[in-house]
Design a protein around this motif. Sequence first.
Motif, PDB file in Angstrom:
ATOM      1  N   VAL A  15       4.379  13.931   2.440  1.00 32.74           N
ATOM      2  CA  VAL A  15       3.782  12.712   1.899  1.00 32.74           C
ATOM      3  C   VAL A  15       2.317  12.672   2.318  1.00 32.74           C
ATOM      4  CG1 VAL A  15       3.732  10.188   2.060  1.00 32.74           C
ATOM      5  CG2 VAL A  15       5.914  11.388   1.800  1.00 32.74           C
ATOM      6  N   ILE A  16       1.463  12.347   1.357  1.00 29.89           N
ATOM      7  CA  ILE A  16       0.026  12.262   1.615  1.00 29.89           C
ATOM      8  C   ILE A  16      -0.390  10.798   1.626  1.00 29.89           C
ATOM      9  CG2 ILE A  16      -2.288  12.892   0.835  1.00 29.89           C
ATOM     10  CD1 ILE A  16      -0.992  15.249  -0.689  1.00 29.89           C
ATOM     11  N   LEU A  17      -0.750  10.288   2.802  1.00 26.08           N
ATOM     12  CA  LEU A  17      -1.337   8.959   2.895  1.00 26.08           C
ATOM     13  C   LEU A  17      -2.786   9.066   2.422  1.00 26.08           C
ATOM     14  CD1 LEU A  17      -0.023   7.942   6.440  1.00 26.08           C
ATOM     15  CD2 LEU A  17       0.947   7.318   4.224  1.00 26.08           C
ATOM     16  N   ASP A  18      -3.098   8.385   1.343  1.00 25.62           N
ATOM     17  CA  ASP A  18      -4.383   8.586   0.680  1.00 25.62           C
ATOM     18  C   ASP A  18      -5.370   7.484   1.023  1.00 25.62           C
ATOM     19  OD1 ASP A  18      -6.365   9.561  -0.924  1.00 25.62           O
ATOM     20  OD2 ASP A  18      -5.404   9.049  -2.830  1.00 25.62           O
ATOM     21  N   LEU A  19      -6.488   7.871   1.635  1.00 25.55           N
ATOM     22  CA  LEU A  19      -7.563   6.940   1.919  1.00 25.55           C
ATOM     23  C   LEU A  19      -8.715   7.089   0.935  1.00 25.55           C
ATOM     24  CD1 LEU A  19      -7.825   7.229   5.828  1.00 25.55           C
ATOM     25  CD2 LEU A  19      -6.401   5.680   4.455  1.00 25.55           C
ATOM     26  N   GLU A  20      -8.580   8.021  -0.022  1.00 29.42           N
ATOM     27  CA  GLU A  20      -9.707   8.315  -0.901  1.00 29.42           C
ATOM     28  C   GLU A  20      -9.546   7.678  -2.283  1.00 29.42           C
ATOM     29  OE1 GLU A  20     -12.397  11.831  -2.846  1.00 29.42           O
ATOM     30  OE2 GLU A  20     -10.221  11.832  -2.894  1.00 29.42           O
ATOM     31  N   ASP A  21      -9.288   8.483  -3.309  1.00 25.20           N
ATOM     32  CA  ASP A  21      -9.375   8.013  -4.697  1.00 25.20           C
ATOM     33  C   ASP A  21      -8.441   6.855  -5.025  1.00 25.20           C
ATOM     34  OD1 ASP A  21     -11.388   9.719  -5.331  1.00 25.20           O
ATOM     35  OD2 ASP A  21     -10.151  11.181  -6.391  1.00 25.20           O
ATOM     36  N   ALA A  22      -7.293   6.792  -4.371  1.00 27.20           N
ATOM     37  CA  ALA A  22      -6.311   5.757  -4.711  1.00 27.20           C
ATOM     38  C   ALA A  22      -6.659   4.397  -4.123  1.00 27.20           C
ATOM     39  CB  ALA A  22      -4.922   6.183  -4.231  1.00 27.20           C
ATOM     40  N   VAL A  23      -7.720   4.334  -3.330  1.00 25.91           N
ATOM     41  CA  VAL A  23      -8.062   3.089  -2.617  1.00 25.91           C
ATOM     42  C   VAL A  23      -9.421   2.580  -3.087  1.00 25.91           C
ATOM     43  CG1 VAL A  23      -8.456   2.035  -0.362  1.00 25.91           C
ATOM     44  CG2 VAL A  23      -6.745   3.854  -0.611  1.00 25.91           C
ATOM     45  N   ALA A  24      -9.472   1.305  -3.488  1.00 23.62           N
ATOM     46  CA  ALA A  24     -10.733   0.688  -3.901  1.00 23.62           C
ATOM     47  C   ALA A  24     -11.700   0.596  -2.714  1.00 23.62           C
ATOM     48  CB  ALA A  24     -10.474  -0.708  -4.471  1.00 23.62           C
ATOM     49  N   LEU A  25     -12.987   0.544  -3.009  1.00 19.57           N
ATOM     50  CA  LEU A  25     -14.007   0.564  -1.960  1.00 19.57           C
ATOM     51  C   LEU A  25     -13.831  -0.565  -0.952  1.00 19.57           C
ATOM     52  CD1 LEU A  25     -17.236   1.460  -3.984  1.00 19.57           C
ATOM     53  CD2 LEU A  25     -15.802   2.973  -2.594  1.00 19.57           C
ATOM     54  N   ASP A  26     -13.495  -1.738  -1.432  1.00 10.44           N
ATOM     55  CA  ASP A  26     -13.375  -2.869  -0.506  1.00 10.44           C
ATOM     56  C   ASP A  26     -12.053  -2.891   0.248  1.00 10.44           C
ATOM     57  OD1 ASP A  26     -11.844  -3.444  -2.698  1.00 10.44           O
ATOM     58  OD2 ASP A  26     -12.654  -5.454  -3.042  1.00 10.44           O
ATOM     59  N   ASN A  27     -11.184  -1.914  -0.017  1.00 10.17           N
ATOM     60  CA  ASN A  27      -9.902  -1.817   0.696  1.00 10.17           C
ATOM     61  C   ASN A  27      -9.855  -0.655   1.687  1.00 10.17           C
ATOM     62  OD1 ASN A  27      -8.914  -4.010  -0.677  1.00 10.17           O
ATOM     63  ND2 ASN A  27      -7.734  -2.815  -2.164  1.00 10.17           N
ATOM     64  N   LYS A  28     -10.952   0.077   1.820  1.00  9.85           N
ATOM     65  CA  LYS A  28     -10.942   1.291   2.637  1.00  9.85           C
ATOM     66  C   LYS A  28     -10.569   1.002   4.090  1.00  9.85           C
ATOM     67  CE  LYS A  28     -12.495   4.328  -0.452  1.00  9.85           C
ATOM     68  NZ  LYS A  28     -11.745   5.530  -0.900  1.00  9.85           N
ATOM     69  N   SER A  29     -11.176   0.008   4.683  1.00 12.27           N
ATOM     70  CA  SER A  29     -10.903  -0.307   6.087  1.00 12.27           C
ATOM     71  C   SER A  29      -9.455  -0.744   6.274  1.00 12.27           C
ATOM     72  CB  SER A  29     -11.858  -1.397   6.577  1.00 12.27           C
ATOM     73  OG  SER A  29     -11.570  -1.754   7.902  1.00 12.27           O
TER      74      SER A  29
END
Length: 276
Positions: free
Chosen positions: A33-47
Amino acid sequence: MMSGLETARSFLFVPGDRPERFAKALEAGAHAVILDLEDAVALDNKSGARCHAKKFLDQVADGNLLLRINAADSPFFEADLGLADHPNLAGVILSKADAEHCADMTQRLKTPVWPLIETVQGLVDLSEIVGLPNLGRLLLGTIDLSLDLGVDMAHPAGQSALDTARFMLVKSARLGKLPPPVDGVFPELDNPEGLQKAVEHSCAFGMGGMMCIHPRQIPGVHAGFTPSQTNLEWARSVLQASETEASSFQFRGKMIDKPVLDRAHNILAANAEHST
């Protein structure tokens, strides 16, 4: 590399800002399983995504979990890197990987680095990347790479360009004594026939697995990267025939020699690995 990831076939993405999906992703049957912090996450949700991922990693120690972090030129990279050495991670995937940043990460991290090749620079740097220590498997980001190359994925010519990239990854993985690379996602969720063709194509190219964007894709990926019954029957039969033959011989109208017998052994070995 954690147990089984060398031969894993399915890698399921789950958005880092959807923590309610994390446990379900682990139960979906994917090999990783890949926990994705990149493309699948909107800019304001990164943190927030980073915090959700850390909380989950703190609780789960028995899963083949990978973390895809933002590219090195992203303002989120350094903060993501702070999570990359979590003891419950099997690997950290570097988006838009190139030799410079892969080298930096392999020096800074204990966690294996999985280079996601999705730019022209990444392709150019492959021979340097695979010479680095502490690497996982190479991954091919077909969608981003097609954008960087300016090719149309929907056109046969665009697919031909991506096939060239597949060959480059397969060759480089072999050169670096790494497991077979992992192919990019099939973006159509309601096209099982298309998925089957894509997986068969990928497998024939020497790729060893595929990234998935939905659990329903997992069975098709597993089936496509498992030796067919036809190939298994051929491999067993030709090896049985070789026991009473010397050097090269004819089998079912074709000449058989050592490279062909080696292929038969590889088919049976792959089936044994996929059956465990």
